[in-house]
Design a protein around this motif. Structure first.
Motif, PDB file in Angstrom:
ATOM      1  N   GLY A  30      30.090  17.116  27.863  1.00  4.24           N
ATOM      2  CA  GLY A  30      31.428  16.547  27.796  1.00  4.24           C
ATOM      3  C   GLY A  30      31.822  15.745  29.012  1.00  4.24           C
ATOM      4  O   GLY A  30      32.706  14.903  28.939  1.00  4.24           O
ATOM      5  N   TRP A  31      31.174  15.988  30.139  1.00  2.00           N
ATOM      6  CA  TRP A  31      31.607  15.355  31.385  1.00  2.00           C
ATOM      7  C   TRP A  31      31.183  13.895  31.447  1.00  2.00           C
ATOM      8  O   TRP A  31      31.942  13.029  31.870  1.00  2.00           O
ATOM      9  N   SER A  32      29.976  13.587  30.988  1.00  4.79           N
ATOM     10  CA  SER A  32      29.470  12.219  31.070  1.00  4.79           C
ATOM     11  C   SER A  32      30.362  11.252  30.321  1.00  4.79           C
ATOM     12  O   SER A  32      30.643  10.149  30.791  1.00  4.79           O
ATOM     13  N   ALA A  33      30.814  11.659  29.150  1.00  2.00           N
ATOM     14  CA  ALA A  33      31.655  10.764  28.361  1.00  2.00           C
ATOM     15  C   ALA A  33      32.935  10.424  29.095  1.00  2.00           C
ATOM     16  O   ALA A  33      33.404   9.279  29.065  1.00  2.00           O
ATOM     17  N   ARG A  34      33.501  11.386  29.769  1.00  2.00           N
ATOM     18  CA  ARG A  34      34.739  11.118  30.507  1.00  2.00           C
ATOM     19  C   ARG A  34      34.464  10.174  31.673  1.00  2.00           C
ATOM     20  O   ARG A  34      35.271   9.305  31.991  1.00  2.00           O
ATOM     21  N   LEU A  35      33.320  10.342  32.329  1.00  2.00           N
ATOM     22  CA  LEU A  35      33.000   9.479  33.457  1.00  2.00           C
ATOM     23  C   LEU A  35      32.709   8.051  33.007  1.00  2.00           C
ATOM     24  O   LEU A  35      33.067   7.093  33.678  1.00  2.00           O
ATOM     25  N   GLU A  36      32.062   7.922  31.835  1.00  2.00           N
ATOM     26  CA  GLU A  36      31.753   6.583  31.342  1.00  2.00           C
ATOM     27  C   GLU A  36      33.020   5.796  31.047  1.00  2.00           C
ATOM     28  O   GLU A  36      33.051   4.572  31.126  1.00  2.00           O
ATOM     29  N   GLY A  62      33.633  24.506  40.291  1.00  2.00           N
ATOM     30  CA  GLY A  62      33.945  25.128  39.017  1.00  2.00           C
ATOM     31  C   GLY A  62      34.390  26.564  39.122  1.00  2.00           C
ATOM     32  O   GLY A  62      34.816  27.158  38.132  1.00  2.00           O
ATOM     33  N   SER A  63      34.304  27.153  40.318  1.00  2.00           N
ATOM     34  CA  SER A  63      34.705  28.547  40.519  1.00  2.00           C
ATOM     35  C   SER A  63      36.169  28.617  40.920  1.00  2.00           C
ATOM     36  O   SER A  63      36.737  27.657  41.451  1.00  2.00           O
ATOM     37  N   ALA A  94      37.279  21.776  39.457  1.00  2.00           N
ATOM     38  CA  ALA A  94      36.667  21.171  38.274  1.00  2.00           C
ATOM     39  C   ALA A  94      37.410  21.584  37.014  1.00  2.00           C
ATOM     40  O   ALA A  94      38.022  22.656  36.949  1.00  2.00           O
ATOM     41  N   PRO A  95      37.342  20.747  35.993  1.00  2.00           N
ATOM     42  CA  PRO A  95      37.881  21.156  34.696  1.00  2.00           C
ATOM     43  C   PRO A  95      36.966  22.201  34.069  1.00  2.00           C
ATOM     44  O   PRO A  95      35.897  22.517  34.600  1.00  2.00           O
ATOM     45  N   VAL A  96      37.402  22.746  32.935  1.00  2.00           N
ATOM     46  CA  VAL A  96      36.536  23.668  32.218  1.00  2.00           C
ATOM     47  C   VAL A  96      35.493  22.860  31.465  1.00  2.00           C
ATOM     48  O   VAL A  96      35.815  22.002  30.652  1.00  2.00           O
ATOM     49  N   ASP A  97      34.238  23.116  31.772  1.00  2.00           N
ATOM     50  CA  ASP A  97      33.144  22.372  31.164  1.00  2.00           C
ATOM     51  C   ASP A  97      31.883  23.184  31.392  1.00  2.00           C
ATOM     52  O   ASP A  97      31.698  23.760  32.470  1.00  2.00           O
ATOM     53  N   GLN A  98      31.011  23.211  30.416  1.00  2.00           N
ATOM     54  CA  GLN A  98      29.773  23.963  30.556  1.00  2.00           C
ATOM     55  C   GLN A  98      28.936  23.456  31.714  1.00  2.00           C
ATOM     56  O   GLN A  98      28.067  24.175  32.228  1.00  2.00           O
ATOM     57  N   ALA A  99      29.202  22.222  32.160  1.00  2.00           N
ATOM     58  CA  ALA A  99      28.509  21.704  33.339  1.00  2.00           C
ATOM     59  C   ALA A  99      28.732  22.583  34.554  1.00  2.00           C
ATOM     60  O   ALA A  99      27.907  22.620  35.469  1.00  2.00           O
ATOM     61  N   TYR A 100      29.855  23.304  34.569  1.00  2.00           N
ATOM     62  CA  TYR A 100      30.203  24.130  35.726  1.00  2.00           C
ATOM     63  C   TYR A 100      30.011  25.618  35.451  1.00  2.00           C
ATOM     64  O   TYR A 100      30.566  26.460  36.159  1.00  2.00           O
ATOM     65  N   ALA A 101      29.227  25.933  34.434  1.00  2.00           N
ATOM     66  CA  ALA A 101      28.965  27.340  34.140  1.00  2.00           C
ATOM     67  C   ALA A 101      28.272  28.007  35.318  1.00  2.00           C
ATOM     68  O   ALA A 101      27.390  27.423  35.951  1.00  2.00           O
ATOM     69  N   ASN A 102      28.694  29.216  35.620  1.00  2.00           N
ATOM     70  CA  ASN A 102      28.021  30.024  36.632  1.00  2.00           C
ATOM     71  C   ASN A 102      26.628  30.368  36.111  1.00  2.00           C
ATOM     72  O   ASN A 102      26.499  31.014  35.062  1.00  2.00           O
ATOM     73  N   PRO A 103      25.555  29.934  36.792  1.00  2.00           N
ATOM     74  CA  PRO A 103      24.203  30.171  36.271  1.00  2.00           C
ATOM     75  C   PRO A 103      23.870  31.642  36.055  1.00  2.00           C
ATOM     76  O   PRO A 103      23.014  31.969  35.230  1.00  2.00           O
ATOM     77  N   MET A 104      24.531  32.549  36.776  1.00  2.00           N
ATOM     78  CA  MET A 104      24.248  33.970  36.596  1.00  2.00           C
ATOM     79  C   MET A 104      24.976  34.547  35.389  1.00  2.00           C
ATOM     80  O   MET A 104      24.627  35.632  34.908  1.00  2.00           O
ATOM     81  N   PHE A 105      26.028  33.849  34.910  1.00  2.00           N
ATOM     82  CA  PHE A 105      26.796  34.321  33.764  1.00  2.00           C
ATOM     83  C   PHE A 105      26.505  33.526  32.496  1.00  2.00           C
ATOM     84  O   PHE A 105      26.682  34.024  31.393  1.00  2.00           O
ATOM     85  N   GLY A 106      26.151  32.256  32.670  1.00  2.00           N
ATOM     86  CA  GLY A 106      26.034  31.377  31.517  1.00  2.00           C
ATOM     87  C   GLY A 106      27.368  30.880  31.016  1.00  2.00           C
ATOM     88  O   GLY A 106      27.460  30.269  29.948  1.00  2.00           O
ATOM     89  N   MET A 107      28.413  31.124  31.763  1.00  2.00           N
ATOM     90  CA  MET A 107      29.751  30.662  31.405  1.00  2.00           C
ATOM     91  C   MET A 107      30.515  30.369  32.690  1.00  2.00           C
ATOM     92  O   MET A 107      30.143  30.852  33.764  1.00  2.00           O
ATOM     93  N   GLN A 108      31.564  29.579  32.570  1.00  2.00           N
ATOM     94  CA  GLN A 108      32.349  29.230  33.746  1.00  2.00           C
ATOM     95  C   GLN A 108      33.313  30.365  34.046  1.00  2.00           C
ATOM     96  O   GLN A 108      34.338  30.528  33.391  1.00  2.00           O
ATOM     97  N   THR A 360      43.092  31.968  36.992  1.00  2.00           N
ATOM     98  CA  THR A 360      42.252  32.824  36.166  1.00  2.00           C
ATOM     99  C   THR A 360      40.817  32.804  36.671  1.00  2.00           C
ATOM    100  O   THR A 360      40.338  31.778  37.156  1.00  2.00           O
ATOM    101  N   GLN A 361      40.161  33.933  36.553  1.00  2.00           N
ATOM    102  CA  GLN A 361      38.751  34.037  36.927  1.00  2.00           C
ATOM    103  C   GLN A 361      37.831  33.705  35.756  1.00  2.00           C
ATOM    104  O   GLN A 361      36.621  33.699  35.916  1.00  2.00           O
ATOM    105  N   SER A 362      38.384  33.470  34.582  1.00  2.00           N
ATOM    106  CA  SER A 362      37.540  33.297  33.388  1.00  2.00           C
ATOM    107  C   SER A 362      37.937  32.045  32.620  1.00  2.00           C
ATOM    108  O   SER A 362      38.360  32.113  31.475  1.00  2.00           O
ATOM    109  N   GLN A 363      37.753  30.898  33.281  1.00  2.00           N
ATOM    110  CA  GLN A 363      38.138  29.638  32.645  1.00  2.00           C
ATOM    111  C   GLN A 363      37.354  29.386  31.368  1.00  2.00           C
ATOM    112  O   GLN A 363      37.924  29.016  30.336  1.00  2.00           O
ATOM    113  N   GLY A 364      36.040  29.559  31.421  1.00  2.00           N
ATOM    114  CA  GLY A 364      35.210  29.289  30.261  1.00  2.00           C
ATOM    115  C   GLY A 364      35.543  30.170  29.073  1.00  2.00           C
ATOM    116  O   GLY A 364      35.812  29.667  27.970  1.00  2.00           O
TER     117      GLY A 364
END
Length: 715
Positions: A30-36, A62-63, A94-108, A360-364
């Protein structure tokens, strides 16, 4: 018009100039489209970095920032490998976007002391990739090999001395491919990481421009205050809202699953209206809930624990052949998080969109949960993450965002929901109460040959709504710090006995470690006393296979002057714990007043958290963790009588005051190990260190939290 809606909180949880922009590793959904669509053109292989033509570096974070320093740590990680000029580095939430998911959680989401651990590689790789692209662009312009170029403070520098500022290279670098495997620095070459660095969010907090969740303002919004259900599942069988509706400024009274809300033009009208409600609650099975009932249930769980986490050697034979046996039972109560900023969320449901403003600690997860609440697709849920005035796990819970969204949907207006302190104290989401029953056998030299432990507590995994207890029946949170204790004991049986008294339980700063370190470190101190051994040396002898535990234990003892004389009436206690990838030992110096009140004069902490980002943050988080853990040890408890919480505010749920704050010294172990967490690991050792010092001072062993000062009174 009144409205009533029925749903399930757990059900929601289950459902649920030119600019160079560089990111790495994580997908930019979702992020690329907004940047384009942005102007000027944006280069967007991923989402972490924006480098402007004027040389300004903006790093997306993203945190959630709740005081733990992520708005500085995340930029430091990227800026180090980029070789940015730190004075030109900025940070943006950062906005809520899977691009910013915490790699240890798999979610932002933000929790578990994971932000630095999870992003250590991805953010450094993002910076390194950008650096290599900038070098390639400069080398092409100079028509020289890239190997003849280096970077420093926002510039590419050729061996001849020629220099190009990063900003001038943005157009050319934007046309280059992103390196798949950029070379990372050797830590010995770090210029930013590991250095004491002022926080980027401090100026805004000083001048008032920083925005916390409670600062959110939306045109036309109403403010809501709720009469919350006193227990999970409690139902209002009668609601008399006539006096509430008569309060000037009150607009609506709405009943939703978790209580009855009064919506008004402002907070005071909403609270006054809420206080005027007359509600008869059906508490169901919780109507008889009491401290005694909780204690009996958990003691039964500990005594009959049958979900086996550790079973090594032969416990039965070791117990029968031991030269001595030591037994003890430890207890800890439910605890509230007591975040300084009241829980709050502003929500606006319009048509098929939802927008919230919250700390909130659980944006995703919020996107999925609130999408279900408002019957919209998750992509139509926008989460504006504002600063958190304390999180401690409490703001990972979804209740306040769910209820604000429901109220907006039902009222048709933007709604800011605010909990009073009393509301939050009674809202559930507690650190679980727990009972641990220990038995150990000692050999002729006083060293342990057998350890048996049963723990009775509610299950955080079951309560979370997004985890499942494994087939073994062991909730790992209930046993963490005990099942994986570091001491060399050949025969062990450690088991879990799940019991559910009823209150909603949740993640609390350091989770199970918060009480389990008190249990195990207190019991090990008892073993040392039974062996007539120095408690530091006793631990040290049992940690021969655990060099990092032993390292922080030795460092803390050395810096505290263990074994050296103290002022008259002052005594030392020591404890060590491993949690969230880090090792912390603490020595507490304590005296006891005539009325039994303990005074903690000094705490010396040693921490091994692997490679470090910002030593200032480490020191402050250890200090903060000590305040939090010491508050719990001295005062913290949530009591129940006739199904209702007895605490309401800081008058009966005290936290440490300034005049009670000990002097804290923090010593950081230099390390090349991978980074560990730092937000939580300082909390577990403080209660046992103080309790062990109290034993040294009085000969009385305190096995329950908070400390019973009456037992320490003289005369």
């Amino acid at each position: 018009m009144d409205a009533t809606i029925t749903t399930s909180r757990r059900g929601f949880l289950k459902g649920s100039g030119a600019v160079l922009t560089i990111g790495f590793v994580l997908p930019a959904v979702g992020w690329s489209a907004r940047l384009e669509a942005a102007t000027p053109p944006v280069f967007a292989p991923n989402a972490w970095l924006r480098l402007a033509g004027d040389g300004t570096v903006t790093v997306m974070c993203g945190s959630a920032e709740m005081g733990q320093g992520v708005l500085t740590a995340i930029p430091m990680l990227l800026a180090e490998e980029l070789d940015a000029d730190w004075k030109r580095v900025r940070v943006q939430q950062a906005p809520v976007d899977q691009a910013y998911a915490n790699p240890m959680f798999g979610m932002q989401a933000t929790g578990g002391s994971t932000t630095v651990r999870a992003h250590w590689d991805p953010l450094r790789q993002a910076g390194a990739a950008a650096r290599e692209m900038l070098v390639a662009a400069a080398a092409a312009q100079w028509k020289v090999p890239a190997s003849e170029c280096r970077t420093e403070a926002g510039q590419v520098i050729h061996a001849s001395g020629r220099k190009l500022a990063y900003g001038t290279l943005v157009p050319a670098a934007s046309r280059l491919p992103v390196p798949a495997e950029p070379k990372l620095k050797d830590p010995k070459d770090f210029r930013i990481l590991g250095k004491r660095t002022h926080r980027l969010d401090t100026p805004g907090k000083i001048d008032g421009s920083a925005k916390f969740g409670i600062d959110a303002q939306v045109p036309g919004m109403w403010v809501a205050v709720m009469a919350r259900a006193p227990q999970p599942g409690a139902k209002p069988v009668r609601v008399d809202d006539r006096q509430a509706r008569a309060v000037k400024g009150v607009r609506q009274v709405l009943t939703i699953p978790h209580g009855v809300a009064v919506l008004a033009d402002g907070y005071w009208a909403a609270k006054t209206g809420r206080d005027a409600l007359v509600i008869d609650w059906d508490l169901g099975a919780a109507k008889d809930l009491s401290n005694e009932k909780v204690r009996d249930m958990l003691a039964s769980g500990a005594a009959n624990a049958d979900a086996i986490a550790v079973d090594t050697g032969n416990v039965k034979d070791a117990a029968a052949t031991g030269a001595a046996t030591v037994e003890a039972t430890y207890e800890a109560p439910y605890l509230a998080h007591a975040c300084m900023e009241p829980m709050n969320c502003t929500a606006w449901v319009t048509g098929d969109t939802v927008e919230i403003w919250a700390g909130t600690q659980s944006q995703g997860p919020s996107q999925g949960i609130l999408g279900q609440v408002a019957s919209v697709t998750p992509a139509r849920v926008k989460v504006n993450t504002l600063l958190l005035g304390g999180g401690f796990g409490r703001r990972f819970a979804p209740d306040f965002t769910i209820d604000a969204t429901l109220l907006s949907k039902l009222s048709g207006r933007p709604v800011k929901l605010i909990y009073t302190r009393e509301d939050d104290m009674a809202a559930g989401y507690y650190r679980p109460a727990s009972v641990a029953r220990f038995e150990a056998a000692l050999d002729a030299k006083g060293m342990p040959t057998m350890l048996r432990c049963g723990v009775g507590s509610p299950s955080i995994m079951a309560a979370s709504g997004f985890m499942q207890i494994p087939a073994s029946g062991v909730d790992s949170f209930a046993l963490e710090g005990i099942a994986d204790h570091p001491y060399d004991i050949p025969n062990q049986r450690i088991a879990y006995g799940r019991r559910e008294p009823g209150p909603q339980v949740w993640f609390w700063r350091s989770v199970g470690h918060s009480q389990n370190a008190f249990f195990i470190e207190g019991f090990v101190d008892e073993l040392a006393a039974a062996a007539k051994a120095d408690p530091y040396e006793y631990r040290r002898a049992l940690l021969g296979k655990q060099p990092r535990h032993r390292g922080v234990l030795e460092l803390a003892a050395s810096k505290a002057g263990w074994g050296q004389p103290l002022p008259a009436g002052v005594y030392r206690g020591i404890a060590v714990a491993h949690s969230f990838g880090s090792y912390v030992a603490e020595v507490a110096e304590v005296s006891i007043a005539a009325d039994g009140t303990p005074k903690v004069h000094r705490v010396v902490a040693a921490v091994d958290c692997g490679m470090t980002v910002n030593p200032q943050t480490i020191e402050r988080q250890i200090e903060s963790a000590i305040v939090y853990g010491l508050s719990a040890a001295l005062y913290g408890r949530i009591d129940f009588k006739d199904g209702r919480v007895q605490q309401g505010n800081f008058n009966d749920y005290p936290v440490l005051r300034m005049n009670e704050m000990p002097k804290v010294e923090v010593h950081i172990v230099a390390s090349r190990e991978k980074p560990g967490g730092i937000g939580e690991p300082g909390t577990p050792p403080i209660a046992p260190a103080v309790a062990n010092a109290i034993f040294a001072a009085t000969g009385k062993r305190l096995r329950s939290l908070p400390f019973d000062t009456a037992a320490l009174r003289k005369g």
